[in-house]
Design an enzyme around this catalytic site. Structure first.
Site, PDB file in Angstrom:
ATOM      1  N   VAL A   7      18.976  11.678  38.576  1.00 45.39           N
ATOM      2  CA  VAL A   7      19.301  12.000  37.182  1.00 45.39           C
ATOM      3  C   VAL A   7      20.780  11.805  36.878  1.00 45.39           C
ATOM      4  O   VAL A   7      21.149  11.144  35.907  1.00 45.39           O
ATOM      5  CB  VAL A   7      18.855  13.456  36.863  1.00 45.39           C
ATOM      6  CG1 VAL A   7      19.468  13.948  35.562  1.00 45.39           C
ATOM      7  CG2 VAL A   7      17.338  13.525  36.773  1.00 45.39           C
ATOM      8  N   ASP A  26      29.758  14.207  43.434  1.00 45.45           N
ATOM      9  CA  ASP A  26      28.751  14.670  44.377  1.00 45.45           C
ATOM     10  C   ASP A  26      29.435  15.268  45.593  1.00 45.45           C
ATOM     11  O   ASP A  26      30.477  14.776  46.030  1.00 45.45           O
ATOM     12  CB  ASP A  26      27.794  13.541  44.799  1.00 45.45           C
ATOM     13  CG  ASP A  26      26.429  14.098  45.172  1.00 45.45           C
ATOM     14  OD1 ASP A  26      25.489  13.977  44.360  1.00 45.45           O
ATOM     15  OD2 ASP A  26      26.314  14.712  46.252  1.00 45.45           O
ATOM     16  N   LYS A  31      27.606   9.533  49.930  1.00 46.27           N
ATOM     17  CA  LYS A  31      27.068   8.957  48.697  1.00 46.27           C
ATOM     18  C   LYS A  31      28.203   8.421  47.829  1.00 46.27           C
ATOM     19  O   LYS A  31      28.144   7.295  47.315  1.00 46.27           O
ATOM     20  CB  LYS A  31      26.318  10.069  47.951  1.00 46.27           C
ATOM     21  CG  LYS A  31      25.163   9.609  47.124  1.00 46.27           C
ATOM     22  CD  LYS A  31      24.457  10.782  46.489  1.00 46.27           C
ATOM     23  CE  LYS A  31      23.005  10.847  46.916  1.00 46.27           C
ATOM     24  NZ  LYS A  31      22.237  11.864  46.188  1.00 46.27           N
ATOM     25  N   LYS A 203      10.950  21.780  28.901  1.00 42.51           N
ATOM     26  CA  LYS A 203      10.893  20.866  30.050  1.00 42.51           C
ATOM     27  C   LYS A 203       9.727  21.229  30.980  1.00 42.51           C
ATOM     28  O   LYS A 203       8.919  20.378  31.369  1.00 42.51           O
ATOM     29  CB  LYS A 203      12.235  20.919  30.800  1.00 42.51           C
ATOM     30  CG  LYS A 203      12.262  20.162  32.099  1.00 42.51           C
ATOM     31  CD  LYS A 203      12.076  18.661  31.916  1.00 42.51           C
ATOM     32  CE  LYS A 203      11.840  17.994  33.241  1.00 42.51           C
ATOM     33  NZ  LYS A 203      11.594  16.576  33.144  1.00 42.51           N
ATOM     34  N   GLY A 252      -6.038   8.728  40.507  1.00 45.02           N
ATOM     35  CA  GLY A 252      -5.373   8.238  41.716  1.00 45.02           C
ATOM     36  C   GLY A 252      -5.249   9.353  42.727  1.00 45.02           C
ATOM     37  O   GLY A 252      -5.989  10.335  42.659  1.00 45.02           O
ATOM     38  N   GLY A 256       2.526  13.580  42.778  1.00 46.42           N
ATOM     39  CA  GLY A 256       3.605  13.937  43.704  1.00 46.42           C
ATOM     40  C   GLY A 256       4.937  13.780  43.014  1.00 46.42           C
ATOM     41  O   GLY A 256       5.042  13.944  41.804  1.00 46.42           O
ATOM     42  N   CYS A 259       9.254  16.143  40.760  1.00 47.19           N
ATOM     43  CA  CYS A 259       9.202  17.061  39.608  1.00 47.19           C
ATOM     44  C   CYS A 259       7.896  17.844  39.447  1.00 47.19           C
ATOM     45  O   CYS A 259       7.905  19.068  39.488  1.00 47.19           O
ATOM     46  CB  CYS A 259       9.496  16.278  38.336  1.00 47.19           C
ATOM     47  SG  CYS A 259      11.195  15.685  38.289  1.00 47.19           S
ATOM     48  N   LYS A 320       5.015   6.913  43.708  1.00 43.59           N
ATOM     49  CA  LYS A 320       4.659   5.952  42.653  1.00 43.59           C
ATOM     50  C   LYS A 320       5.485   4.691  42.846  1.00 43.59           C
ATOM     51  O   LYS A 320       6.370   4.663  43.718  1.00 43.59           O
ATOM     52  CB  LYS A 320       4.845   6.544  41.260  1.00 43.59           C
ATOM     53  CG  LYS A 320       6.283   6.812  40.897  1.00 43.59           C
ATOM     54  CD  LYS A 320       6.358   7.130  39.422  1.00 43.59           C
ATOM     55  CE  LYS A 320       7.761   7.387  38.968  1.00 43.59           C
ATOM     56  NZ  LYS A 320       7.891   7.655  37.567  1.00 43.59           N
TER      57      LYS A 320
HETATM   58  N1  LIG Z   1      14.217  12.812  39.645  1.00 44.05           N
HETATM   59  C1  LIG Z   1      13.656  12.829  38.468  1.00 44.05           C
HETATM   60  O1  LIG Z   1      12.850  11.977  38.143  1.00 44.05           O
HETATM   61  C2  LIG Z   1      13.987  13.912  37.474  1.00 44.05           C
HETATM   62  C3  LIG Z   1      13.605  13.752  36.132  1.00 44.05           C
HETATM   63  C4  LIG Z   1      13.928  14.743  35.226  1.00 44.05           C
HETATM   64  C5  LIG Z   1      14.593  15.877  35.644  1.00 44.05           C
HETATM   65  N2  LIG Z   1      14.939  16.026  36.955  1.00 44.05           N
HETATM   66  C6  LIG Z   1      15.652  17.238  37.359  1.00 44.05           C
HETATM   67  O2  LIG Z   1      17.031  16.893  37.504  1.00 44.05           O
HETATM   68  C7  LIG Z   1      17.614  17.621  38.580  1.00 44.05           C
HETATM   69  C8  LIG Z   1      18.201  16.662  39.589  1.00 44.05           C
HETATM   70  O3  LIG Z   1      17.159  15.896  40.150  1.00 44.05           O
HETATM   71  P1  LIG Z   1      17.451  14.613  41.065  1.00 44.05           P
HETATM   72  O4  LIG Z   1      16.135  14.021  41.382  1.00 44.05           O
HETATM   73  O5  LIG Z   1      18.496  13.789  40.410  1.00 44.05           O
HETATM   74  O6  LIG Z   1      18.060  15.330  42.367  1.00 44.05           O
HETATM   75  P2  LIG Z   1      18.736  14.644  43.638  1.00 44.05           P
HETATM   76  O7  LIG Z   1      18.393  15.516  44.778  1.00 44.05           O
HETATM   77  O8  LIG Z   1      18.423  13.191  43.672  1.00 44.05           O
HETATM   78  O9  LIG Z   1      20.306  14.770  43.322  1.00 44.05           O
HETATM   79  C9  LIG Z   1      21.009  15.960  43.286  1.00 44.05           C
HETATM   80  C10 LIG Z   1      22.435  15.679  43.768  1.00 44.05           C
HETATM   81  O10 LIG Z   1      23.256  16.818  43.509  1.00 44.05           O
HETATM   82  C11 LIG Z   1      24.214  16.912  44.544  1.00 44.05           C
HETATM   83  N3  LIG Z   1      24.799  18.271  44.523  1.00 44.05           N
HETATM   84  C12 LIG Z   1      24.207  19.434  44.805  1.00 44.05           C
HETATM   85  N4  LIG Z   1      25.079  20.448  44.650  1.00 44.05           N
HETATM   86  C13 LIG Z   1      26.244  19.908  44.223  1.00 44.05           C
HETATM   87  C14 LIG Z   1      27.530  20.439  43.870  1.00 44.05           C
HETATM   88  N5  LIG Z   1      27.775  21.753  43.896  1.00 44.05           N
HETATM   89  N6  LIG Z   1      28.484  19.576  43.505  1.00 44.05           N
HETATM   90  C15 LIG Z   1      28.258  18.257  43.474  1.00 44.05           C
HETATM   91  N7  LIG Z   1      27.074  17.695  43.782  1.00 44.05           N
HETATM   92  C16 LIG Z   1      26.075  18.509  44.155  1.00 44.05           C
HETATM   93  C17 LIG Z   1      23.426  16.552  45.791  1.00 44.05           C
HETATM   94  O11 LIG Z   1      24.248  16.163  46.851  1.00 44.05           O
HETATM   95  C18 LIG Z   1      22.542  15.400  45.258  1.00 44.05           C
HETATM   96  O12 LIG Z   1      23.147  14.143  45.473  1.00 44.05           O
HETATM   97  C19 LIG Z   1      16.500  18.504  39.134  1.00 44.05           C
HETATM   98  O13 LIG Z   1      16.572  19.761  38.527  1.00 44.05           O
HETATM   99  C20 LIG Z   1      15.241  17.796  38.694  1.00 44.05           C
HETATM  100  O14 LIG Z   1      14.152  18.674  38.550  1.00 44.05           O
HETATM  101  C21 LIG Z   1      14.660  15.058  37.872  1.00 44.05           C
END
Ligand SMILES: NC(=O)c1ccc[n+]([C@@H]2O[C@H](COP(=O)([O-])OP(=O)(O)OC[C@H]3O[C@@H](n4cnc5c(N)ncnc54)[C@H](O)[C@@H]3O)[C@@H](O)[C@H]2O)c1
Length: 428
Positions: A7, A26, A31, A203, A252, A256, A259, A320
């Site tokens: 995200v 991050d 990364k 959400k 399907g 998974g 989310c 997916k």
């Molecule tokens: N992945 C999706 O498709 C999606 C879609 C909509 C919403 N979301 C929501 O968005 C949020 C993030 O999801 P994601 O899939 O991007 O997660 P992710 O695990 O891919 O990324 C999270 C990142 O945050 C970093 N992080 C954690 N604590 C930190 C801090 N204190 N300072 C700096 N960096 C820090 C981690 O190192 C990691 O790289 C979640 O709440 C998720 O539910 C995800």
């Protein structure tokens, strides 16, 4: 952007592409180092070009220094993970709260702090309390702006979202965020402002509804298998009703990803806390868990209950297509189970080898489809990647005629049967 995952990185790159100056932070230094070498840590179509272009233009910066990034920003987005808590079904908010604490320390002038992470209703109130310990109310405003993008389509979803939801009681701040999103609103995205708790709940309510739709059609597919009805016809016939809609009605494997599994669980825990029984969502969670077992049983049946010594090919292992994300993929249950029962597993995924399977003896990553399917007893089409949609099965099965279990209904039922294959699919 605090958190440069699926995200944070996509949103950060796309905001920069709209002309904003963006810092992506991050805590994972590896990364950040790789991003500063223009290497993208995730598989997301189209992302590399946008990152590269905006990085070179100096609009997009990557750092591990949260303090530096916050000090230089007007708007701070929290995009850290909110996984399921260990041993509990609730959302683990430790990363959000830790980020909030650090943001609080770094605030040097007025900031809009936005939660993009998916957080349970009232989390914004808690973030506010955390920051209030460091800074007075006049220095910040906490807003909820849930993210609805889908992995694999994230760039398109960012640029053309169905809606942008902002949760805040402060009109000035809502206007500021509306102007940030103006380029997308102009292209047709609906802008919807509500209060903070409302946005947080929207959400979870959305994800739980989509998960329900998937489980609903998956259960109907089970009935179709018993009654000789084609689930594809049922999906079409039902989906043509505009009150229902045709999307998310494709049967399907169990749903998974990062989310739906965690968000369906988390919302029921929140509701329980408020003494509200979300019984529909609870049964969806159960149904989805059962589905993993049901499909695994089907594999056993296809192999006449003899799994020991069988060679099984998996085409795709991610939850997916168009993502490298393995979180909560059905393959994580199926592959170790079949492996434990004595099968040799050969898998191929266009997003590459998966570390989770590296430790399993007799689970092998293959470099291409031909190598994966060569000499196996069963080919399982697990993920709907484009490159699996027009396979030459005759050529692939030259060494040995295998059975095919198409968990994504990519092929017409009669087509492979006519070619002499034992072909099984979902709900037809
Ligand atoms: N992945 C999706 O498709 C999606 C879609 C909509 C919403 N979301 C929501 O968005 C949020 C993030 O999801 P994601 O899939 O991007 O997660 P992710 O695990 O891919 O990324 C999270 C990142 O945050 C970093 N992080 C954690 N604590 C930190 C801090 N204190 N300072 C700096 N960096 C820090 C981690 O190192 C990691 O790289 C979640 O709440 C998720 O539910 C995800």
């Amino acid at each position: 952007m605090i958190g440069t995952g699926y995200v944070g990185l996509v949103s950060g790159a796309c905001f920069a592409d709209l002309g904003n100056n963006v810092w992506c932070v991050d805590k994972d230094k590896k990364k950040i180092d790789s991003l500063n070498r223009k290497k993208i840590p995730i598989f997301e179509p189209g992302l590399e070009e946008i990152v590269s272009k905006n990085y070179s233009a100096g609009r997009l910066k990557f750092t591990s220094d949260l303090n530096l990034a916050v000090k230089n920003s007007d708007i701070v987005f929290i995009c850290v993970g909110t996984p399921t808590s260990k041993n509990k079904a609730s959302a683990d908010l430790q990363y959000v709260f830790k980020a909030a604490k650090e943001i609080g320390k770094s605030i040097n002038k007025f900031k809009i702090v936005v939660t993009k992470s998916t957080v349970p209703v009232t989390t914004g109130d808690k973030i506010e309390k955390i920051i209030l310990k460091k800074k007075s109310k006049k220095f910040f405003e906490i807003v909820s702006n849930p993210e609805f993008l889908r992995e694999g389509e994230a760039i398109r979803d960012f640029r053309f979202p169905d809606r942008i939801v902002i949760g805040s009681n402060n009109n000035k701040v809502v206007k500021k965020l509306q102007s940030l999103y103006e380029p997308l609103i102009k292209k047709g995205a609906k802008f919807f402002a509500t209060n903070r708790r409302g946005a947080e709940l929207i959400k979870y309510a959305s994800n739980a509804f989509l998960a329900t739709k998937i489980s609903y059609i998956n259960e109907l597919a089970n009935l179709c298998e018993k009654t000789g009805v084609n689930i594809e016809d049922v999906s079409l016939g039902v989906g043509m009703d505009q009150r229902i809609g045709s999307r998310f009605l494709r049967p399907g494997p169990a749903y998974g990803g990062s989310c739906f599994p965690k968000d369906t669980k988390a919302i029921t825990v929140t509701a329980d806390l408020y003494k509200t029984n979300l019984s529909i969502i609870k049964s969806v969670i159960k149904s989805n868990e059962k589905r993993k077992l049901l499909l695994t049983k089907r594999i056993k049946k296809i192999l006449s209950n003899k799994i020991k010594g069988k060679k099984i090919a998996f085409l795709g292992v991610t939850f997916k297509a168009n993502t490298d994300d393995m979180r909560q993929s059905t393959s994580l249950t199926m592959i170790p189970f079949l492996n434990k029962m004595g099968a040799k597993i050969y898998y191929y995924d266009p997003s590459g080898k998966k570390n989770v399977f590296s430790k399993l003896k007799n689970v092998f990553y293959c470099k291409n489809i031909q190598e994966t399917c060569s000499g196996v007893d069963l080919v399982i089409i697990h993920t709907e990647w484009e490159e699996f949609k027009a396979l030459d099965f005759k050529k692939l099965s030259k060494k040995k005629k295998f059975k095919i279990y198409d968990m994504r209904n990519l092929y017409a039922p009669g087509f492979l049967k006519k070619l002499g294959f034992s072909y099984f699919s979902i709900g037809r």
